[in-house]
Design a protein around this motif. Structure first.
Motif, short mmCIF file in Angstrom:
data_model
loop_
_atom_site.label_atom_id
_atom_site.label_comp_id
_atom_site.label_asym_id
_atom_site.label_seq_id
_atom_site.Cartn_x
_atom_site.Cartn_y
_atom_site.Cartn_z
N ILE A 1 -3.39 3.64 -13.06
CA ILE A 1 -4.40 2.91 -12.55
C ILE A 1 -4.64 3.14 -11.22
N ILE A 2 -5.85 3.48 -11.08
CA ILE A 2 -6.23 3.39 -9.38
C ILE A 2 -6.65 2.13 -9.28
N VAL A 3 -5.85 1.42 -8.05
CA VAL A 3 -6.19 0.03 -7.60
C VAL A 3 -6.73 0.13 -6.24
N LEU A 4 -8.11 -0.42 -6.08
CA LEU A 4 -8.54 -0.52 -4.82
C LEU A 4 -8.27 -1.63 -4.31
N GLY B 1 -7.06 -10.73 -8.49
CA GLY B 1 -7.26 -9.74 -9.29
C GLY B 1 -5.67 -9.40 -9.96
N LEU B 2 -4.44 -9.89 -9.50
CA LEU B 2 -3.29 -9.34 -9.83
C LEU B 2 -3.00 -9.57 -11.53
N LYS B 3 -3.72 -10.81 -11.82
CA LYS B 3 -3.40 -11.33 -13.40
C LYS B 3 -4.29 -10.03 -14.16
N ASP C 1 -7.20 -7.86 -4.27
CA ASP C 1 -7.02 -8.12 -2.83
C ASP C 1 -5.58 -9.11 -2.97
N ALA C 2 -4.44 -7.74 -2.56
CA ALA C 2 -3.09 -8.29 -2.63
C ALA C 2 -2.84 -9.51 -1.76
N THR D 1 -2.90 -7.62 -17.13
CA THR D 1 -3.40 -7.53 -18.42
C THR D 1 -3.78 -6.16 -18.63
N GLN D 2 -4.12 -5.36 -17.61
CA GLN D 2 -4.72 -3.88 -17.95
C GLN D 2 -3.32 -3.11 -18.35
#
Ligand code: GDP
Length: 286
Positions: free
Chosen positions: A55-58, A93-95, A87-88, A99-100
């Motif tokens: 997964i590319i995570v921006l 978006g971490l959840k 936005d770590a 899920t992904q």
């Protein structure tokens, strides 16, 4: 800020270590900077990852221009690559990222279940160039009181797995890869974003790049922040604008001071959320 000098020997070692680690996991989280998703990717990342799910995570989406982030997410998805923005720092978006990961593994676990094998933890690695937020993401996932499972038998190097959310195991050290060096534009973008140390490139060179970029894409923000007029931007070169600003803010001819101020403003979001990689630039970075 950590700076690594990448000599060929270091690159070979980084590649070898990343490849070893990738072999241990189910999914690679390729972390990039949302402000410059293409420029902050390692040049041979696809080769290193091979066929492993990725997964590319921006990351740092809070710093990027939202519309441009959406463009990049669509761009990757149109190429069949899973991508999402997080936005770590602020736990956003971490959840969804978890899920992904579960969705990727579900078909595999379904198959195993049919054979009577219970699902095991999903193994992850976070991979990326320096300063994209790898350590921050590990800490957010795992928290301060993480349970470490210790070394796995049969794994030669001391790889430790950090458990979280019951169904995840994360390698405790991220895979660190080198940035792109060849393209000077990419170097300037990395320097402007703070990913590489200023000393490696002259402050005034980075500042001129930032001023030029802001003039082109976000002129109103420059006008407001530095109380400039439209003709200050339109009727002189960027170098002359920089000279004018240095005098106007009382730095005499100390361009380094003025440069530091502009770069500070840029990196602290005083000039707003900015994306340095723009649509239709991907061809030049392919
Ligand atoms: P690493 O070298 O990839 O491990 O990067 P770090 O985790 O050390 O992060 C580099 C810098 O980026 C640190 O100052 C972090 O606080 C900051 N950072 C990391 N993630 C985010 C984010 O999502 N948003 C913002 N604004 N800053 C972040």
């Amino acid at each position: 800020m950590k700076t690594i000098q990448w000599f060929p020997g270091h690159m070979a070692k980084a590649r070898r270590e990343a490849t070893e680690k990738i072999n241990l996991v189910d999914i690679v989280i390729e972390l990039v900077d949302a402000r410059l998703p293409e420029s902050s990717r390692n040049p041979i990342i696809n080769e290193i990852i091979g066929n492993k799910p990725r997964i590319i995570v921006l990351n740092k989406m809070d710093m990027a221009d939202g519309a441009i982030t959406d463009y990049w997410l669509n761009y990757y998805q149109s190429k069949g690559i899973r991508a999402m923005a997080i936005d770590a720092q602020h736990n956003k978006g971490l959840k969804q990222l978890q899920t992904q990961c579960r969705e990727i593994m579900q078909p595999y676990f379904d198959k195993k279940m049919a054979q009577g094998v219970k699902p095991r933890a999903i193994r992850l690695i976070i991979l990326g160039i320096p300063n994209v937020g790898k350590s921050t993401l590990i800490n957010r996932f795992v928290g301060k009181n993480q349970a470490q499972t210790g070394n796995k038998p049969g794994v030669t190097k001391a790889q430790r797995w950090l458990k979280f959310e019951k169904d995840f195991e994360l390698l405790d050290t991220p895979g660190i890869l080198w940035p792109k060096f060849e393209d000077p534009q990419v170097g300037l973008k990395l320097a402007a974003s703070g990913a590489i140390k200023d000393q490696l490139l002259a402050i005034d060179e980075i500042t001129l790049y930032v001023l030029d970029f802001m003039k082109q894409y976000y002129p109103q923000r420059l006008l407001e922040r530095y109380q400039l007029t439209a003709s200050d931007l339109d009727d002189q070169s960027t170098t002359d604008l920089f000279i004018q600003m240095t005098a106007k803010f009382g730095y005499q001819d100390d361009y380094e001071q003025m440069g530091q101020r502009i770069l500070h403003d840029f990196r602290q979001l005083n000039l707003g959320r900015v994306s340095l990689d723009r649509p239709n630039e991907e061809a030049s970075h392919a």
